[in-house]
Scaffold this active site. Structure first.
Site, PDB file in Angstrom:
ATOM      1  N   SER A   1      -1.805  -3.914  -0.021  1.00 32.93           N
ATOM      2  CA  SER A   1      -2.670  -3.508  -0.571  1.00 32.93           C
ATOM      3  C   SER A   1      -4.370  -2.809   0.281  1.00 32.93           C
ATOM      4  O   SER A   1      -4.558  -4.033   0.341  1.00 32.93           O
ATOM      5  CB  SER A   1      -3.217  -3.475  -1.832  1.00 32.93           C
TER       6      SER A   1
ATOM      7  N   SER B   1       0.867  -0.750  -0.459  1.00 30.36           N
ATOM      8  CA  SER B   1       0.055   0.656  -0.258  1.00 30.36           C
ATOM      9  C   SER B   1       1.053   1.457  -0.050  1.00 30.36           C
ATOM     10  O   SER B   1       1.448   1.412   0.862  1.00 30.36           O
ATOM     11  CB  SER B   1      -1.038   0.061   1.434  1.00 30.36           C
ATOM     12  N   GLY B   2       0.940   2.200  -1.100  1.00 31.22           N
ATOM     13  CA  GLY B   2       1.417   3.243  -0.737  1.00 31.22           C
ATOM     14  C   GLY B   2       2.504   3.748  -1.543  1.00 31.22           C
ATOM     15  O   GLY B   2       3.296   4.524  -0.830  1.00 31.22           O
TER      16      GLY B   2
ATOM     17  N   GLU C   1      -6.238  -2.327  -1.479  1.00 32.29           N
ATOM     18  CA  GLU C   1      -7.924  -3.354  -2.134  1.00 32.29           C
ATOM     19  C   GLU C   1      -8.007  -4.825  -2.265  1.00 32.29           C
ATOM     20  O   GLU C   1      -8.128  -5.958  -2.702  1.00 32.29           O
ATOM     21  CB  GLU C   1      -7.527  -2.582  -3.857  1.00 32.29           C
TER      22      GLU C   1
HETATM   23 ZN   LIG Z   1      -8.113   1.797  -7.229  1.00 34.73          ZN
END
Ligand SMILES: [Zn+2]
Length: 218
Positions: free
Chosen positions: A78, A49-50, A80
């Site tokens: 992530s 993530s990020g 998601e």
């Molecule tokens: Zn997205």
């Protein structure tokens, strides 16, 4: 040094395909994400993530279980992750998932309009690219909507007001589908801007789809 890294091959794939996502303009910044199911069939390597795609090494790629719980990696998986794991749990024909914010496909996602078969390459995704209704990014609800919309019939769907999600036998194959979806979205956008596109009949798209499956797309 992926030799001593657990699931090093799959983590390398995720880092490589992530870079391609950015290079091909399928996403901006740290948006979008990539995952690859590991050879054990129960661990998933997924984008951190990020972290900017250019900085992600194989060792930075987190590992999660199919229930979404993170099992390895210094960075958080992530946001998601639920969308990826929901698809692996539901489909045994896939080994890779790619999520993008690619601009032309996201335009149709903003309209809530599916992409029809105005170009034959749509067959990489299905007879069209359907749209999953809106839910909050990263939510279990969005994961369910996306998995339901794709069923086993589609290898891609649009996420309303958000972007796309695609699947394939591998992360590279899912990436190819994401490229095709963006290309078809762009052609359809251009076609409706100047006239009325001719939509291919369902039986032709079905036939093309079976040909593409022969190329190892699924
Ligand atoms: Zn997205």
């Amino acid at each position: 040094m992926t030799d001593d890294l657990a699931h090093g091959t799959e983590r390398t794939t995720v880092s490589d395909v992530g870079r391609e996502l950015l290079a091909q303009g399928l996403t901006t910044g740290t948006g979008g994400n990539v995952s690859q199911l590991c050879a054990d069939g129960e661990t998933v390597a997924i984008s951190p993530s990020g972290v900017p795609y250019g900085d992600v090494t194989a060792a930075d790629v987190p590992l999660v279980a199919l229930d979404g719980e993170q099992v390895a990696g210094d960075f958080d998986a992530s946001s998601e992750t639920p969308m990826h794991t929901a698809l692996y749990r539901r489909r045994d024909d896939i080994g890779g998932v790619v999520h993008t914010h690619s601009p032309y496909a996201s335009t149709f996602a903003a309209l809530g309009d599916p992409i029809p078969a105005s170009h034959y390459l749509i067959a990489f995704a299905g007879d069209r690219v359907p749209v999953a209704g809106y839910d909050r990014p990263g939510s279990e609800e969005l994961a369910e909507l996306a998995a339901e919309t794709m069923g086993t019939e589609y290898d891609a769907c649009l996420l309303q007001n958000h972007g796309t999600i695609t699947v394939g036998e591998t992360a590279e194959a899912a990436f190819e589908v994401a490229l095709m979806v963006e290309y078809c979205a762009r052609i359809h956008y251009q076609a409706i801007s100047v006239g009325e596109p001719i939509i291919l009949p369902d039986e032709e798209v079905d036939h093309l789809r079976s040909l593409f499956e022969g190329y190892g797309q699924r």
